[in-house]
Write an enzyme that holds these catalytic residues in place. Structure first.
Site, short mmCIF file in Angstrom:
data_model
loop_
_atom_site.label_atom_id
_atom_site.label_comp_id
_atom_site.label_asym_id
_atom_site.label_seq_id
_atom_site.Cartn_x
_atom_site.Cartn_y
_atom_site.Cartn_z
N GLY A 41 0.91 -1.24 -0.16
CA GLY A 41 0.07 -0.05 -0.02
C GLY A 41 0.76 1.07 0.05
N ASN A 42 0.31 2.34 -0.53
CA ASN A 42 1.08 3.62 -0.53
C ASN A 42 0.26 4.66 -0.26
OD1 ASN A 42 0.09 3.75 -3.53
ND2 ASN A 42 1.66 1.89 -3.50
N SER A 63 9.38 2.53 -2.76
CA SER A 63 8.91 1.18 -3.26
C SER A 63 9.43 -0.09 -2.37
CB SER A 63 9.12 0.70 -4.53
OG SER A 63 8.53 -0.44 -4.92
N GLY A 64 8.52 -0.75 -1.72
CA GLY A 64 8.93 -1.95 -1.14
C GLY A 64 9.86 -1.86 0.27
N ASP A 98 3.60 2.60 -7.81
CA ASP A 98 2.18 3.20 -8.28
C ASP A 98 2.53 4.56 -8.46
OD1 ASP A 98 1.01 0.92 -6.06
OD2 ASP A 98 0.26 1.22 -8.28
N HIS A 117 -3.22 4.00 -2.07
CA HIS A 117 -3.58 2.61 -2.53
C HIS A 117 -3.47 1.40 -1.71
CE1 HIS A 117 -3.80 -0.94 -5.03
NE2 HIS A 117 -2.50 -1.14 -4.92
N ASP A 142 -22.98 9.16 3.29
CA ASP A 142 -22.20 10.18 3.99
C ASP A 142 -20.80 10.43 3.35
OD1 ASP A 142 -23.20 9.40 7.33
OD2 ASP A 142 -24.17 10.58 5.95
N HIS A 182 -7.65 -5.82 -8.90
CA HIS A 182 -6.55 -5.07 -8.05
C HIS A 182 -6.89 -4.85 -6.61
CE1 HIS A 182 -2.87 -2.24 -8.46
NE2 HIS A 182 -2.60 -2.88 -7.65
N TYR A 236 -21.46 17.95 9.34
CA TYR A 236 -20.81 16.99 10.40
C TYR A 236 -19.60 17.56 11.00
CZ TYR A 236 -18.61 13.07 12.08
OH TYR A 236 -17.70 12.03 12.98
O1 LIG Z 1 -0.18 -3.08 -6.31
C1 LIG Z 1 0.91 -3.14 -6.16
C2 LIG Z 1 1.52 -4.18 -7.22
O2 LIG Z 1 0.60 -4.89 -7.85
C3 LIG Z 1 1.56 -1.99 -5.49
O3 LIG Z 1 0.73 -0.95 -5.11
C4 LIG Z 1 1.97 -2.60 -3.99
O4 LIG Z 1 2.81 -3.84 -4.02
C5 LIG Z 1 2.96 -1.58 -3.15
O5 LIG Z 1 3.93 -1.29 -3.93
P1 LIG Z 1 5.00 -0.20 -3.49
O6 LIG Z 1 5.63 -0.63 -2.18
O7 LIG Z 1 4.36 1.19 -3.14
O8 LIG Z 1 5.90 -0.05 -4.68
#
Ligand SMILES: O=C(CO)[C@@H](O)[C@@H](O)COP(=O)(O)O
Length: 241
Positions: A41-42, A63-64, A98, A117, A142, A182, A236
């Protein structure tokens, strides 16, 4: 030519420093709310500096990298075409996979200040089925002003995901989209708002799934959805400063 952070005006450098801290702290919210496993996630946040340097920037995680190793100095600074600037991090430190998707959203949705994400379980299960989450909860009215839509299947690595997010959300009140097969991408006025949308997206995806196991959930009339959305978005909580 690649921008160099230390060459930018002092006020932009200050904003970058503040945004790095914010984005680093927001990444801790993803495991806290059980929205991610491992590094899946990011979060990013826009820096509105076009008046000072001619273009906006955004900050995103590398990343990662494990969330417990993410601090402000690891946060990567990019231009809206997704290119890393000379931001003081090691040249080898790559931004999120991403990054192109986040960059595309910022370029084509000027009101968006944050993008998230995740692969949160229930929202991703709905994405795997390519079915939107119907608006059968007042919490959905909401927060999302209607159903949570499905975006197209898109491979990671170019503008495809970003284009799918924008094409799906540009005519929707929802701040979340489930990219088919996804997972969820969310937008907000800033990073925290986008994280909130990700939290609420997973919550309602879970609740509606459970409801469906008990029977057929009841729809909410459109005028009621509109009224709920208007109240929540404009009344709210505490009075806006
Ligand atoms: O969905 C994916 C890969 O399919 C990426 O968003 C996820 O593995 C996170 O990657 P990152 O660590 O943000 O590069």
């Amino acid at each position: 030519m690649t921008l160099t952070l230390t060459d930018l005006p002092a006020d932009v450098q200050d904003e970058v420093s503040k945004t790095r801290r914010i984005v680093a702290d927001l990444h801790a919210e993803l495991p806290r709310w059980e929205l991610v496993v491992w590094t899946a996630g990011n979060v990013s946040q826009r820096i509105r500096c076009a008046d000072q340097i001619g273009e906006d920037l955004f900050v995103i995680k590398p990343s990662g990298v494990s969330y417990d190793q993410l601090g402000p100095t690891q946060m990567v600074v990019c231009t809206l075409d997704g290119a890393k600037i000379n931001d003081g991090t090691p040249d080898r430190l790559q931004p999120s996979s991403d990054t192109a998707a986040h960059a595309y959203v910022y370029t084509h949705m000027d009101h968006v200040g944050g993008v998230v994400h995740t692969h949160s379980t229930y929202a991703t299960a709905w994405a795997a089925r390519g079915e939107e989450v119907p608006c059968v909860l007042t919490m959905m009215a909401d927060e999302f002003g209607g159903p949570i839509p499905i975006g197209p299947f898109a491979l990671i690595g170019d503008d495809s995901i970003g284009r799918g997010i924008v094409d799906t959300l540009k005519d929707s009140r929802s701040r979340a989209v489930l990219m088919q097969n996804h997972g969820p991408f969310t937008i907000g006025k800033d990073g925290r708002d986008a994280v909130k949308a990700a939290v609420m997206c997973e919550e309602v995806a879970r609740t509606v799934h459970i409801s469906r196991q008990l029977g057929e959930p009841l729809p909410i009339a459109q005028e009621k959805v509109d009224s709920l959305f208007d109240r929540y978005q404009n009344v709210y909580g505490q009075p806006k400063k």
